[in-house]
Write a protein that holds these residues in place. Sequence first.
Motif, PDB file in Angstrom:
ATOM      1  N   ASN A  92       0.817  -1.212   0.000  1.00  0.00           N
ATOM      2  CA  ASN A  92       0.000   0.000   0.000  1.00  0.00           C
ATOM      3  C   ASN A  92       0.851   1.263   0.000  1.00  0.00           C
ATOM      4  OD1 ASN A  92      -2.148  -1.712   0.175  1.00  0.00           O
ATOM      5  ND2 ASN A  92      -2.897  -0.984   2.141  1.00  0.00           N
ATOM      6  N   ARG A  93       1.965   1.177   0.706  1.00  0.00           N
ATOM      7  CA  ARG A  93       2.855   2.322   0.773  1.00  0.00           C
ATOM      8  C   ARG A  93       3.420   2.616  -0.624  1.00  0.00           C
ATOM      9  NH1 ARG A  93       7.945   4.014   3.393  1.00  0.00           N
ATOM     10  NH2 ARG A  93       8.745   1.899   3.491  1.00  0.00           N
ATOM     11  N   GLU A  95       1.929   1.793  -3.387  1.00  0.00           N
ATOM     12  CA  GLU A  95       0.803   2.287  -4.187  1.00  0.00           C
ATOM     13  C   GLU A  95       0.549   3.751  -3.903  1.00  0.00           C
ATOM     14  OE1 GLU A  95      -2.482   0.429  -5.816  1.00  0.00           O
ATOM     15  OE2 GLU A  95      -2.342  -1.287  -4.445  1.00  0.00           O
ATOM     16  N   TRP A  96       0.676   4.124  -2.653  1.00  0.00           N
ATOM     17  CA  TRP A  96       0.496   5.537  -2.297  1.00  0.00           C
ATOM     18  C   TRP A  96       1.557   6.388  -2.998  1.00  0.00           C
ATOM     19  CZ3 TRP A  96      -1.004  10.141  -1.288  1.00  0.00           C
ATOM     20  CH2 TRP A  96      -0.136  11.092  -0.763  1.00  0.00           C
ATOM     21  N   GLN A  97       2.787   5.921  -2.976  1.00  0.00           N
ATOM     22  CA  GLN A  97       3.844   6.703  -3.596  1.00  0.00           C
ATOM     23  C   GLN A  97       3.632   6.842  -5.100  1.00  0.00           C
ATOM     24  OE1 GLN A  97       6.936   4.605  -1.713  1.00  0.00           O
ATOM     25  NE2 GLN A  97       7.230   6.160  -0.115  1.00  0.00           N
ATOM     26  N   ASN A  98       3.113   5.778  -5.684  1.00  0.00           N
ATOM     27  CA  ASN A  98       2.808   5.853  -7.112  1.00  0.00           C
ATOM     28  C   ASN A  98       1.649   6.809  -7.377  1.00  0.00           C
ATOM     29  OD1 ASN A  98       3.246   5.004  -9.831  1.00  0.00           O
ATOM     30  ND2 ASN A  98       1.353   3.803  -9.682  1.00  0.00           N
TER      31      ASN A  98
ATOM     32  N   ILE B   4      -7.050  -0.190  -5.216  1.00  0.00           N
ATOM     33  CA  ILE B   4      -6.642   0.815  -4.252  1.00  0.00           C
ATOM     34  C   ILE B   4      -6.245   2.120  -4.915  1.00  0.00           C
ATOM     35  CG2 ILE B   4      -4.950   1.376  -2.484  1.00  0.00           C
ATOM     36  CD1 ILE B   4      -4.950  -1.537  -1.720  1.00  0.00           C
ATOM     37  N   ALA B   5      -5.445   2.059  -5.962  1.00  0.00           N
ATOM     38  CA  ALA B   5      -4.949   3.262  -6.607  1.00  0.00           C
ATOM     39  C   ALA B   5      -6.088   4.195  -6.987  1.00  0.00           C
ATOM     40  CB  ALA B   5      -4.131   2.908  -7.833  1.00  0.00           C
ATOM     41  N   MET B   8      -7.438   5.969  -4.105  1.00  0.00           N
ATOM     42  CA  MET B   8      -6.541   7.011  -3.618  1.00  0.00           C
ATOM     43  C   MET B   8      -6.713   8.303  -4.408  1.00  0.00           C
ATOM     44  SD  MET B   8      -3.000   5.040  -2.827  1.00  0.00           S
ATOM     45  CE  MET B   8      -2.911   3.806  -1.516  1.00  0.00           C
ATOM     46  N   GLN B  42      -1.174   4.668 -16.907  1.00  0.00           N
ATOM     47  CA  GLN B  42      -1.407   4.078 -15.587  1.00  0.00           C
ATOM     48  C   GLN B  42      -2.758   4.426 -15.002  1.00  0.00           C
ATOM     49  OE1 GLN B  42       2.100   4.016 -12.719  1.00  0.00           O
ATOM     50  NE2 GLN B  42       2.854   5.354 -14.324  1.00  0.00           N
ATOM     51  N   ILE B 107       1.944   8.031   6.499  1.00  0.00           N
ATOM     52  CA  ILE B 107       2.273   6.759   5.851  1.00  0.00           C
ATOM     53  C   ILE B 107       3.775   6.545   5.740  1.00  0.00           C
ATOM     54  CG2 ILE B 107       2.139   5.435   3.710  1.00  0.00           C
ATOM     55  CD1 ILE B 107      -0.562   6.715   3.200  1.00  0.00           C
ATOM     56  N   GLU B 108       4.472   7.579   5.293  1.00  0.00           N
ATOM     57  CA  GLU B 108       5.872   7.366   4.924  1.00  0.00           C
ATOM     58  C   GLU B 108       6.846   7.526   6.076  1.00  0.00           C
ATOM     59  OE1 GLU B 108       7.032   9.166   1.194  1.00  0.00           O
ATOM     60  OE2 GLU B 108       4.936   9.583   0.759  1.00  0.00           O
TER      61      GLU B 108
END
Lengths: 112, 112
Positions: A92-93, A95-98, B4-5, B8, B42, B107-108
């Motif tokens: 998920n992390r 995916e978030w960054q993407n 998920i993407a 987001m 994407q 998150i990060e």
Amino acid sequence: MAGIASDMIRGNTDTILLRFLCEKDSYGYEINKQILKLTDGQYGLNEATLYTAFKRLERAGYITSYWGNENQGARRRYYTVTQEGRAAYEANRNEWQNAKRLLERLIEDGKD
Amino acid sequence: MAGIASDMIRGNTDTILLRFLCEKDSYGYEINKQILKLTDGQYGLNEATLYTAFKRLERAGYITSYWGNENQGARRRYYTVTQEGRAAYEANRNEWQNAKRLLERLIEDGKD
DNA sequence: TAAGATACCTTATCTGTCAAGGTATATTGA
DNA sequence: TCAATATACCTTGACAGATAAGGTATCTTA
């Protein structure tokens, strides 16, 4: 916490919870206080959202739960992240960054 | 584009559409192709999502629409961003940047 | 002449969020 | 002492945005 900001965080709720549980076992109320602290009070999960998310994560096998044996104060339900949960957090992390990269292109690159 | 993407990106759909319309009048199909191009394929909006968003924006007074006078090919409904729409885009962009900062912390920052 | 691209639209369904309500215990201040 | 506040959990009903699946119509290309 209504409005756009919360809608922007939607989809990351599970990831946020997993992040805290990856550090140590915890319970809903505490995690929410940590979220508020980390965001300087700018964001906190609605309780219904919080407990719905825990259920979802447990059903998915990403966390397990147990009752803490408090001998004073309100009872607490603690959560433990599973191996699958840790893997899901990492995925998920990423995916978030993407998604972040894509959104930067889609929203910010069109700056005046 | 399920998964998920896409969840987001939810909450940013309107902002993305406004961004393109701030550059020039355009229509659904073209904007979606631009989104696909900018994201290297994407990400693209589901058509139902796309047209639902246009309706929402028009109801909110952020865009207006008119039929293009194509003398060949399929008909196109063009959209124009209003002054309120431009203001909304700026506000949303700021909200996105704020939400991004919060999510980076949530998150990060908990990286192993 | 059939297939694919262009271009729009609607409906039913799903999912996550949230407001509002509830339960229970411990602490603190007036 | 007793009301308010903090801690801590939970459920229900409603809502909004996203989506799959279906549809219409035109033009181009093989």
